[in-house]
Design a protein around this motif. Structure first.
Motif: not given
Length: 174
Positions: A85-103
Motif C-alpha cells: 500500500e505504501l509503495s503505491n502511495i509513493l509511486f503515484w505521488f512521484s509519478g504525477f509530480v514528475a509528469l506535471a513538472t515535465f509538462l
C-alpha cells in the motif's frame, strides 16, 4: 465485516479503473513519442505506465494473494499489505509530480497528445489520493491490531500486571 473492509473494496475498484485510464493515456502518449518524434517517450510517461501496472498487480495481491494464499490472518500479512500500500502511495505521488513538472517546462503543448498527458497528470493525482485514503485505512487497521503500536513493557509482562520497570541509574546519579 468491518467498516474499513466495506469501504476498501469499492475504493480498490476505483483504483483499478484509474490505473487502467492512466495505463491507456500513458500508452497513447508513449506511442505518439515513439512513432512521431525522433526521441523516445519521456521517462515520466514511462514511470506512470509502470505505476498503473504496479497498481493492478498490487490490487490483485492485496485482495487475492495476501488474504487467501500468502499469509492469511498473520502479522506478516499485515506488514506485507502495508508495504504494498505504501509503495503505491509513493509511486503515484512521484509519478504525477514528475509528469506535471515535465509538462510545465515544455515550450509548447498542444493537440490531443498534450491533452492526454495533462489528463494523465489529473488521473494520476486522483489515483494518489485514493491510494492515500486506503493507506490511511490500512495503517489504522494495523495499529488497531497492535501491529505497529509501541507498548510499554508492563503491558507485555502479563495479563493485568502493572509491575514497575526498573531504570538503570546513569553515572551522574551515582
Amino acid at each position: 465485516m468491518s467498516l474499513s473492509k466495506k469501504i476498501t473494496l469499492p475504493l480498490r475498484a476505483i483504483q483499478g479503473v484509474f490505473a487502467l485510464v492512466v495505463l491507456a493515456l500513458s500508452g497513447y502518449v508513449a506511442h505518439w513519442y515513439n512513432t512521431t518524434t525522433v526521441i523516445s517517450s519521456p521517462s515520466e510517461i514511462n514511470f506512470l505506465f509502470f505505476c498503473s501496472l504496479w497498481s493492478l498487480l498490487s490490487i490483485a495481491t492485496l485482495e487475492i494473494l495476501i488474504p487467501r494464499v500468502i499469509a492469511p490472518k498473520t502479522a506478516a500479512s499485515n506488514y506485507i499489505a502495508l508495504g504494498v500500500e505504501l509503495s503505491n502511495i509513493l509511486f503515484w505521488f512521484s509519478g504525477f509530480v514528475a509528469l506535471a513538472t515535465f509538462l510545465s517546462k515544455l515550450l509548447f503543448c498542444r493537440g490531443s497528445v498534450c491533452q492526454s498527458a495533462q489528463a494523465d497528470v489529473a488521473f494520476a493525482a486522483a489515483g494518489w489520493l485514493i491510494w492515500t485514503g486506503t493507506g490511511v485505512l490500512m495503517v489504522r487497521d494495523v495499529m488497531a491490531k497492535g501491529g505497529l503500536a509501541m507498548r510499554p513493557s508492563w503491558k507485555r509482562s502479563g495479563a493485568g500486571s502493572k509491575q514497575p520497570v526498573e531504570v538503570p541509574a546513569t553515572k551522574e546519579e551515582v
